[in-house]
Design a protein around this motif. Sequence first.
Motif, PDB file in Angstrom:
ATOM      1  N   LEU A   6       0.135   4.597 -22.548  1.00 17.35           N
ATOM      2  CA  LEU A   6      -0.388   3.431 -21.976  1.00 17.35           C
ATOM      3  C   LEU A   6       0.164   2.119 -22.430  1.00 17.35           C
ATOM      4  O   LEU A   6       0.348   1.240 -21.508  1.00 17.35           O
ATOM      5  CB  LEU A   6      -1.802   3.440 -22.353  1.00 17.35           C
ATOM      6  N   THR A   7       0.893   2.103 -23.530  1.00 21.55           N
ATOM      7  CA  THR A   7       1.401   0.970 -23.773  1.00 21.55           C
ATOM      8  C   THR A   7       2.451   0.686 -23.262  1.00 21.55           C
ATOM      9  O   THR A   7       3.070  -0.412 -22.630  1.00 21.55           O
ATOM     10  CB  THR A   7       1.896   0.850 -25.368  1.00 21.55           C
ATOM     11  N   TYR A   8       3.480   1.781 -22.780  1.00 24.49           N
ATOM     12  CA  TYR A   8       4.678   1.859 -22.194  1.00 24.49           C
ATOM     13  C   TYR A   8       4.310   1.465 -20.747  1.00 24.49           C
ATOM     14  O   TYR A   8       4.985   0.732 -20.011  1.00 24.49           O
ATOM     15  CB  TYR A   8       5.550   2.987 -22.069  1.00 24.49           C
ATOM     16  N   ALA A   9       3.037   1.998 -20.156  1.00 23.66           N
ATOM     17  CA  ALA A   9       2.904   1.585 -18.839  1.00 23.66           C
ATOM     18  C   ALA A   9       2.557   0.487 -18.723  1.00 23.66           C
ATOM     19  O   ALA A   9       2.935  -0.523 -17.530  1.00 23.66           O
ATOM     20  CB  ALA A   9       1.581   2.611 -18.346  1.00 23.66           C
ATOM     21  N   TRP A  10       1.812  -0.294 -19.475  1.00 24.05           N
ATOM     22  CA  TRP A  10       1.353  -1.483 -19.491  1.00 24.05           C
ATOM     23  C   TRP A  10       2.457  -2.484 -19.594  1.00 24.05           C
ATOM     24  O   TRP A  10       2.515  -3.587 -18.724  1.00 24.05           O
ATOM     25  CB  TRP A  10       0.413  -1.803 -20.630  1.00 24.05           C
ATOM     26  N   LEU A  11       3.280  -2.336 -20.505  1.00 25.88           N
ATOM     27  CA  LEU A  11       4.636  -3.183 -20.491  1.00 25.88           C
ATOM     28  C   LEU A  11       5.520  -2.902 -19.324  1.00 25.88           C
ATOM     29  O   LEU A  11       6.046  -4.218 -18.898  1.00 25.88           O
ATOM     30  CB  LEU A  11       5.318  -3.042 -21.805  1.00 25.88           C
ATOM     31  N   LEU A  13       4.239  -2.478 -16.407  1.00 30.65           N
ATOM     32  CA  LEU A  13       3.616  -3.445 -15.449  1.00 30.65           C
ATOM     33  C   LEU A  13       3.862  -4.735 -15.521  1.00 30.65           C
ATOM     34  O   LEU A  13       3.939  -5.707 -14.441  1.00 30.65           O
ATOM     35  CB  LEU A  13       2.398  -2.928 -15.284  1.00 30.65           C
ATOM     36  N   ILE A  14       3.750  -5.172 -16.670  1.00 28.12           N
ATOM     37  CA  ILE A  14       4.187  -6.655 -17.050  1.00 28.12           C
ATOM     38  C   ILE A  14       5.626  -6.947 -16.588  1.00 28.12           C
ATOM     39  O   ILE A  14       5.672  -8.441 -15.994  1.00 28.12           O
ATOM     40  CB  ILE A  14       4.079  -7.083 -18.666  1.00 28.12           C
ATOM     41  N   LEU A  15       6.576  -6.235 -16.891  1.00 22.36           N
ATOM     42  CA  LEU A  15       8.032  -6.581 -16.531  1.00 22.36           C
ATOM     43  C   LEU A  15       8.018  -6.435 -14.969  1.00 22.36           C
ATOM     44  O   LEU A  15       8.707  -7.411 -14.569  1.00 22.36           O
ATOM     45  CB  LEU A  15       8.852  -5.271 -17.127  1.00 22.36           C
ATOM     46  N   LEU A  16       7.623  -5.449 -14.351  1.00 19.79           N
ATOM     47  CA  LEU A  16       7.500  -5.610 -12.996  1.00 19.79           C
ATOM     48  C   LEU A  16       6.736  -6.740 -12.245  1.00 19.79           C
ATOM     49  O   LEU A  16       7.298  -7.415 -11.169  1.00 19.79           O
ATOM     50  CB  LEU A  16       6.732  -4.305 -12.243  1.00 19.79           C
ATOM     51  N   SER A  17       5.715  -7.268 -12.892  1.00 22.84           N
ATOM     52  CA  SER A  17       4.933  -8.343 -12.371  1.00 22.84           C
ATOM     53  C   SER A  17       6.076  -9.813 -12.704  1.00 22.84           C
ATOM     54  O   SER A  17       6.123 -10.471 -11.836  1.00 22.84           O
ATOM     55  CB  SER A  17       3.805  -8.713 -13.337  1.00 22.84           C
ATOM     56  N   GLY A  18       6.477  -9.594 -13.708  1.00 23.10           N
ATOM     57  CA  GLY A  18       7.876 -10.826 -13.938  1.00 23.10           C
ATOM     58  C   GLY A  18       8.704 -10.660 -12.840  1.00 23.10           C
ATOM     59  O   GLY A  18       9.196 -11.725 -12.364  1.00 23.10           O
ATOM     60  N   ALA A  39      12.693  -6.508  -1.664  1.00 19.95           N
ATOM     61  CA  ALA A  39      12.782  -6.548  -3.169  1.00 19.95           C
ATOM     62  C   ALA A  39      11.226  -6.502  -3.444  1.00 19.95           C
ATOM     63  O   ALA A  39      10.932  -5.649  -4.427  1.00 19.95           O
ATOM     64  CB  ALA A  39      13.548  -7.589  -3.964  1.00 19.95           C
ATOM     65  N   THR A  40      10.521  -7.237  -2.837  1.00 18.15           N
ATOM     66  CA  THR A  40       9.027  -7.407  -3.021  1.00 18.15           C
ATOM     67  C   THR A  40       8.429  -5.897  -2.883  1.00 18.15           C
ATOM     68  O   THR A  40       7.586  -5.662  -3.769  1.00 18.15           O
ATOM     69  CB  THR A  40       8.475  -8.244  -2.233  1.00 18.15           C
ATOM     70  N   LEU A  41       8.905  -5.378  -1.607  1.00 15.30           N
ATOM     71  CA  LEU A  41       8.207  -3.951  -1.517  1.00 15.30           C
ATOM     72  C   LEU A  41       8.796  -3.075  -2.238  1.00 15.30           C
ATOM     73  O   LEU A  41       7.994  -2.180  -2.758  1.00 15.30           O
ATOM     74  CB  LEU A  41       8.835  -3.587   0.033  1.00 15.30           C
ATOM     75  N   LEU A  42       9.970  -3.073  -2.848  1.00 17.45           N
ATOM     76  CA  LEU A  42      10.544  -2.181  -3.913  1.00 17.45           C
ATOM     77  C   LEU A  42       9.699  -2.205  -4.977  1.00 17.45           C
ATOM     78  O   LEU A  42       9.347  -1.373  -5.788  1.00 17.45           O
ATOM     79  CB  LEU A  42      12.015  -2.484  -4.118  1.00 17.45           C
ATOM     80  N   VAL A  43       9.623  -3.458  -5.697  1.00 22.02           N
ATOM     81  CA  VAL A  43       8.639  -3.759  -6.770  1.00 22.02           C
ATOM     82  C   VAL A  43       7.316  -3.220  -6.605  1.00 22.02           C
ATOM     83  O   VAL A  43       6.485  -2.695  -7.660  1.00 22.02           O
ATOM     84  CB  VAL A  43       8.789  -5.225  -7.267  1.00 22.02           C
ATOM     85  N   LYS A  47       5.345  -0.283  -9.130  1.00 24.92           N
ATOM     86  CA  LYS A  47       3.954  -0.598  -9.542  1.00 24.92           C
ATOM     87  C   LYS A  47       2.954   0.770  -9.449  1.00 24.92           C
ATOM     88  O   LYS A  47       2.603   1.036 -10.159  1.00 24.92           O
ATOM     89  CB  LYS A  47       3.768  -1.982  -9.347  1.00 24.92           C
ATOM     90  N   MET A  48       3.159   0.822  -8.077  1.00 20.61           N
ATOM     91  CA  MET A  48       2.252   1.795  -7.596  1.00 20.61           C
ATOM     92  C   MET A  48       2.523   3.180  -8.197  1.00 20.61           C
ATOM     93  O   MET A  48       1.621   3.915  -8.622  1.00 20.61           O
ATOM     94  CB  MET A  48       2.560   2.012  -5.946  1.00 20.61           C
ATOM     95  N   ARG A  49       3.757   3.333  -8.539  1.00 16.15           N
ATOM     96  CA  ARG A  49       4.124   4.731  -9.323  1.00 16.15           C
ATOM     97  C   ARG A  49       3.771   4.752 -10.653  1.00 16.15           C
ATOM     98  O   ARG A  49       3.050   5.695 -11.191  1.00 16.15           O
ATOM     99  CB  ARG A  49       5.578   4.811  -9.258  1.00 16.15           C
ATOM    100  N   VAL A  50       3.843   3.607 -11.380  1.00 14.08           N
ATOM    101  CA  VAL A  50       3.285   3.320 -12.716  1.00 14.08           C
ATOM    102  C   VAL A  50       1.889   3.742 -12.519  1.00 14.08           C
ATOM    103  O   VAL A  50       1.236   4.414 -13.548  1.00 14.08           O
ATOM    104  CB  VAL A  50       3.497   2.318 -13.286  1.00 14.08           C
ATOM    105  N   ILE A  51       1.161   3.030 -11.576  1.00 13.47           N
ATOM    106  CA  ILE A  51      -0.404   3.096 -11.833  1.00 13.47           C
ATOM    107  C   ILE A  51      -0.776   4.322 -11.489  1.00 13.47           C
ATOM    108  O   ILE A  51      -1.861   5.073 -12.237  1.00 13.47           O
ATOM    109  CB  ILE A  51      -1.048   1.985 -10.911  1.00 13.47           C
ATOM    110  N   LEU A  52      -0.296   5.297 -10.553  1.00  9.97           N
ATOM    111  CA  LEU A  52      -0.809   6.456 -10.267  1.00  9.97           C
ATOM    112  C   LEU A  52      -0.082   7.456 -11.041  1.00  9.97           C
ATOM    113  O   LEU A  52      -1.266   8.438 -11.581  1.00  9.97           O
ATOM    114  CB  LEU A  52      -0.051   6.871  -8.828  1.00  9.97           C
ATOM    115  N   SER A  53       0.916   7.370 -12.018  1.00 11.87           N
ATOM    116  CA  SER A  53       1.249   8.413 -12.717  1.00 11.87           C
ATOM    117  C   SER A  53       0.650   8.179 -14.067  1.00 11.87           C
ATOM    118  O   SER A  53      -0.034   9.068 -14.660  1.00 11.87           O
ATOM    119  CB  SER A  53       2.679   8.233 -13.211  1.00 11.87           C
TER     120      SER A  53
END
Length: 90
Positions: A6-11, A13-18, A39-43, A47-53
């Motif tokens: 969960l920590t890696y997923a959270w980190l 997501l923070i990097l992808l938000s950056g 690029a926005t669509l790729l990011v 993020k969707m893959r991290v959340i789903l997975s």
Amino acid sequence: MPLKSLTYAWLSLILLSGASAAIAVMVCQNAVPTMTGAATLLVAWMKMRVILSRYLGLWRAPSWRAGFNGVLGGYCLLLLGLYVIPVLAS
């Protein structure tokens, strides 16, 4: 789910938000709109893959995860096509 995962997923997501914020800055500096849109669509897809997975637990069901990745990846490609076609047509 282990706390480490969960920590890696959270980190991630923070990097992808950056990365999303960096793309927004590029838009404000008059970057190529087609590239920043793609690029926005790729990011968003990453993020969707991290959340789903990780958050929804699809890492425990590889066939379901592959199905979701395929459908949502196809949807992202459709959106990218709909975004790029008017630019190419002009």
